[in-house]
Design an enzyme around this catalytic site. Structure first.
Site, PDB file in Angstrom:
ATOM      1  N   VAL A  13       0.848  -1.202   0.000  1.00 26.05           N
ATOM      2  CA  VAL A  13       0.000   0.000   0.000  1.00 26.05           C
ATOM      3  C   VAL A  13       0.877   1.243   0.000  1.00 26.05           C
ATOM      4  CG1 VAL A  13      -1.831   1.251   1.215  1.00 26.05           C
ATOM      5  CG2 VAL A  13      -1.745  -1.262   1.343  1.00 26.05           C
ATOM      6  N   THR A  14       0.772   2.068  -1.037  1.00 31.97           N
ATOM      7  CA  THR A  14       1.544   3.319  -1.056  1.00 31.97           C
ATOM      8  C   THR A  14       0.719   4.438  -0.412  1.00 31.97           C
ATOM      9  OG1 THR A  14       0.776   4.245  -3.171  1.00 31.97           O
ATOM     10  CG2 THR A  14       2.559   2.601  -3.267  1.00 31.97           C
ATOM     11  N   ALA A  16       0.872   5.074   2.572  1.00 24.24           N
ATOM     12  CA  ALA A  16       0.374   4.381   3.763  1.00 24.24           C
ATOM     13  C   ALA A  16       0.587   5.159   5.054  1.00 24.24           C
ATOM     14  CB  ALA A  16       1.051   3.011   3.873  1.00 24.24           C
ATOM     15  N   GLY A  19      -3.933   9.344   6.027  1.00 18.73           N
ATOM     16  CA  GLY A  19      -5.258   9.390   5.403  1.00 18.73           C
ATOM     17  C   GLY A  19      -5.805   8.055   4.916  1.00 18.73           C
ATOM     18  N   VAL A  67       7.313   7.108  -4.979  1.00 17.74           N
ATOM     19  CA  VAL A  67       6.706   6.418  -6.123  1.00 17.74           C
ATOM     20  C   VAL A  67       7.030   7.071  -7.468  1.00 17.74           C
ATOM     21  CG1 VAL A  67       4.798   5.458  -4.758  1.00 17.74           C
ATOM     22  CG2 VAL A  67       4.482   7.652  -5.949  1.00 17.74           C
ATOM     23  N   TYR A 161      -4.054  18.340 -10.850  1.00 16.68           N
ATOM     24  CA  TYR A 161      -4.549  17.192 -10.071  1.00 16.68           C
ATOM     25  C   TYR A 161      -5.680  16.475 -10.812  1.00 16.68           C
ATOM     26  CZ  TYR A 161      -6.493  14.682  -6.030  1.00 16.68           C
ATOM     27  OH  TYR A 161      -6.971  13.713  -5.164  1.00 16.68           O
ATOM     28  N   LYS A 165      -5.724  12.576 -12.248  1.00 15.41           N
ATOM     29  CA  LYS A 165      -6.671  11.563 -11.776  1.00 15.41           C
ATOM     30  C   LYS A 165      -7.521  11.000 -12.920  1.00 15.41           C
ATOM     31  CE  LYS A 165      -5.455  11.465  -7.468  1.00 15.41           C
ATOM     32  NZ  LYS A 165      -4.887  10.251  -6.873  1.00 15.41           N
TER      33      LYS A 165
HETATM   34  P1  NAP Z   1      -2.767  12.265   2.365  1.00 16.50           P
HETATM   35  O1  NAP Z   1      -3.363  12.170   3.724  1.00 16.50           O
HETATM   36  O2  NAP Z   1      -2.029  13.498   1.977  1.00 16.50           O
HETATM   37  O3  NAP Z   1      -1.844  10.973   2.143  1.00 16.50           O
HETATM   38  C1  NAP Z   1      -1.041  10.806   1.015  1.00 16.50           C
HETATM   39  C2  NAP Z   1       0.248  10.132   1.433  1.00 16.50           C
HETATM   40  O4  NAP Z   1       1.046   9.911   0.244  1.00 16.50           O
HETATM   41  C3  NAP Z   1       1.091  10.990   2.390  1.00 16.50           C
HETATM   42  O5  NAP Z   1       1.617  10.196   3.430  1.00 16.50           O
HETATM   43  C4  NAP Z   1       2.196  11.472   1.458  1.00 16.50           C
HETATM   44  O6  NAP Z   1       3.407  11.787   2.109  1.00 16.50           O
HETATM   45  C5  NAP Z   1       2.370  10.291   0.547  1.00 16.50           C
HETATM   46  N1  NAP Z   1       3.133  10.643  -0.648  1.00 16.50           N
HETATM   47  C6  NAP Z   1       3.154  11.824  -1.303  1.00 16.50           C
HETATM   48  N2  NAP Z   1       4.013  11.786  -2.332  1.00 16.50           N
HETATM   49  C7  NAP Z   1       4.562  10.546  -2.322  1.00 16.50           C
HETATM   50  C8  NAP Z   1       5.550   9.900  -3.121  1.00 16.50           C
HETATM   51  N3  NAP Z   1       6.146  10.538  -4.144  1.00 16.50           N
HETATM   52  N4  NAP Z   1       5.876   8.624  -2.851  1.00 16.50           N
HETATM   53  C9  NAP Z   1       5.297   7.976  -1.810  1.00 16.50           C
HETATM   54  N5  NAP Z   1       4.378   8.533  -1.006  1.00 16.50           N
HETATM   55  C10 NAP Z   1       4.008   9.806  -1.258  1.00 16.50           C
HETATM   56  O7  NAP Z   1      -3.910  12.101   1.261  1.00 16.50           O
HETATM   57  P2  NAP Z   1      -5.238  11.181   1.265  1.00 16.50           P
HETATM   58  O8  NAP Z   1      -6.396  12.062   1.433  1.00 16.50           O
HETATM   59  O9  NAP Z   1      -5.047  10.001   2.127  1.00 16.50           O
HETATM   60  O10 NAP Z   1      -5.217  10.731  -0.260  1.00 16.50           O
HETATM   61  C11 NAP Z   1      -4.848   9.408  -0.656  1.00 16.50           C
HETATM   62  C12 NAP Z   1      -5.160   9.259  -2.136  1.00 16.50           C
HETATM   63  O11 NAP Z   1      -6.558   9.493  -2.332  1.00 16.50           O
HETATM   64  C13 NAP Z   1      -4.432  10.289  -3.006  1.00 16.50           C
HETATM   65  O12 NAP Z   1      -4.082   9.687  -4.233  1.00 16.50           O
HETATM   66  C14 NAP Z   1      -5.495  11.341  -3.232  1.00 16.50           C
HETATM   67  O13 NAP Z   1      -5.249  12.058  -4.430  1.00 16.50           O
HETATM   68  C15 NAP Z   1      -6.734  10.489  -3.315  1.00 16.50           C
HETATM   69  N6  NAP Z   1      -7.974  11.201  -3.048  1.00 16.50           N
HETATM   70  C16 NAP Z   1      -8.176  11.837  -1.853  1.00 16.50           C
HETATM   71  C17 NAP Z   1      -9.381  12.511  -1.643  1.00 16.50           C
HETATM   72  C18 NAP Z   1      -9.678  13.230  -0.360  1.00 16.50           C
HETATM   73  O14 NAP Z   1     -10.708  13.928  -0.316  1.00 16.50           O
HETATM   74  N7  NAP Z   1      -8.884  13.105   0.669  1.00 16.50           N
HETATM   75  C19 NAP Z   1     -10.350  12.543  -2.647  1.00 16.50           C
HETATM   76  C20 NAP Z   1     -10.110  11.883  -3.838  1.00 16.50           C
HETATM   77  C21 NAP Z   1      -8.914  11.209  -4.024  1.00 16.50           C
HETATM   78  P3  NAP Z   1       3.656  13.338   2.541  1.00 16.50           P
HETATM   79  O15 NAP Z   1       2.664  13.632   3.619  1.00 16.50           O
HETATM   80  O16 NAP Z   1       5.076  13.322   2.981  1.00 16.50           O
HETATM   81  O17 NAP Z   1       3.419  14.154   1.285  1.00 16.50           O
END
Ligand code: NAP
Length: 250
Positions: A13-14, A16, A19, A67, A161, A165
């Site tokens: 799981v990336t 990870a 969130g 990644v 973004y 997506k």
């Molecule tokens: P999040 O809390 O910001 O978690 C994302 C994680 O990915 C963070 O730990 C981040 O590390 C890590 N990350 C960033 N760049 C990376 C890289 N190059 N290699 C490895 N890890 C990396 O976001 P989330 O809300 O859980 O989102 C998870 C996924 O769901 C994302 O793809 C997001 O676009 C998608 N999504 C989220 C929502 C929403 O409303 N939250 C809605 C639609 C889609 P850092 O903290 O160090 O950057």
């Protein structure tokens, strides 16, 4: 040996450390998988590993990975194979970033960075993991990529973004067509607005304007996305392939 819908599977799981990715690790571990919590923030990934518990399984690990860098992804998958003597059969791409600005003000560097992590990162992880699965003759695999509803609708301030997506969804459909013959399925989950550190960055007054447009009148929880991902990771979804499943509250 315990039960659970993904019992015995190895899941990579990336994203990870935070969130949705963290919630995915927790639900997959609860359902019996051995989980690799992978994140660029290695400390956060370790914290996630520490949260994983299952009475029967205690063989979870964490790895640091960027990644967007092929070499880093290769090393992470090699480490997994060294630890478990086989590659993962479940891969969840949750690493993602936002770098928002109006299109006319969007810095080229931030446009590129978001594409590199969200879209190219998904490609690198899928290519590396699936090569390893095929080499290891794994005949039942499941890949789940996280897209976003704004990839379908567009969103002011998110030209980079939303494009990344939309790309993840098209990429997922192509992967599904290419890997079906190997028994490896590939699906996308399409979340709406989910409470996480990513959306914590959005001012509360903006979020309050969005909520009336959500049918259930609230934002989602990371676990609500994670439960759908666990189903897609499991054999219970064995005929779902190339699909995009919205988790938006309507
Ligand atoms: P999040 O809390 O910001 O978690 C994302 C994680 O990915 C963070 O730990 C981040 O590390 C890590 N990350 C960033 N760049 C990376 C890289 N190059 N290699 C490895 N890890 C990396 O976001 P989330 O809300 O859980 O989102 C998870 C996924 O769901 C994302 O793809 C997001 O676009 C998608 N999504 C989220 C929502 C929403 O409303 N939250 C809605 C639609 C889609 P850092 O903290 O160090 O950057």
């Amino acid at each position: 040996m315990g039960g659970g819908i993904v019992a015995g599977k190895i899941a990579f799981v990336t994203g990870a450390g935070s969130g949705i990715g963290r919630a995915v690790c927790q639900v997959l571990a609860r359902e019996g998988a051995k989980v690799i919590a992978a994140d660029q923030n290695g400390i956060a990934a370790q914290e996630t590993q520490g949260l994983l518990s299952n009475v029967w399984i205690n063989d979870h690990i964490s790895v640091t990975v960027d990644v967007s860098m092929a070499e880093s992804v290769n090393m992470a998958i090699s480490d997994v194979i060294k630890h478990y003597s086989r590659p993962p059969s479940v891969v969840v791409n949750s690493a993602g970033i936002t770098r928002d600005n109006f299109l006319l003000k969007m810095d080229e560097k931030w446009f590129q960075k978001v594409i590199d992590v969200n879209l190219k990162g998904t490609f690198l992880v899928v290519q590396t993991a699936v090569k390893a699965m095929i080499d290891a003759k794994i005949s039942e695999g499941s890949i789940i990529n996280i897209a976003s509803i704004v990839g379908k609708t567009g969103n002011i301030g998110q030209c980079n973004y939303s494009a990344s997506k939309a790309g993840v969804e098209a990429f997922t459909k192509t992967a599904a067509k290419e890997f079906g013959q190997f028994g490896i399925r590939c699906n996308a989950v399409v979340p709406g607005f989910i409470r996480s550190p990513m959306t914590d960055a959005v001012p509360e007054k903006v979020l309050q304007k969005i909520i009336p447009f959500i049918a259930v009148r609230r934002m989602g929880k990371p676990e609500e996305v994670a439960e759908v991902i666990a189903f897609l990771a499991s054999d219970r979804s064995s005929y779902i392939n190339g699909a995009s499943i919205e988790v938006t509250g309507g």
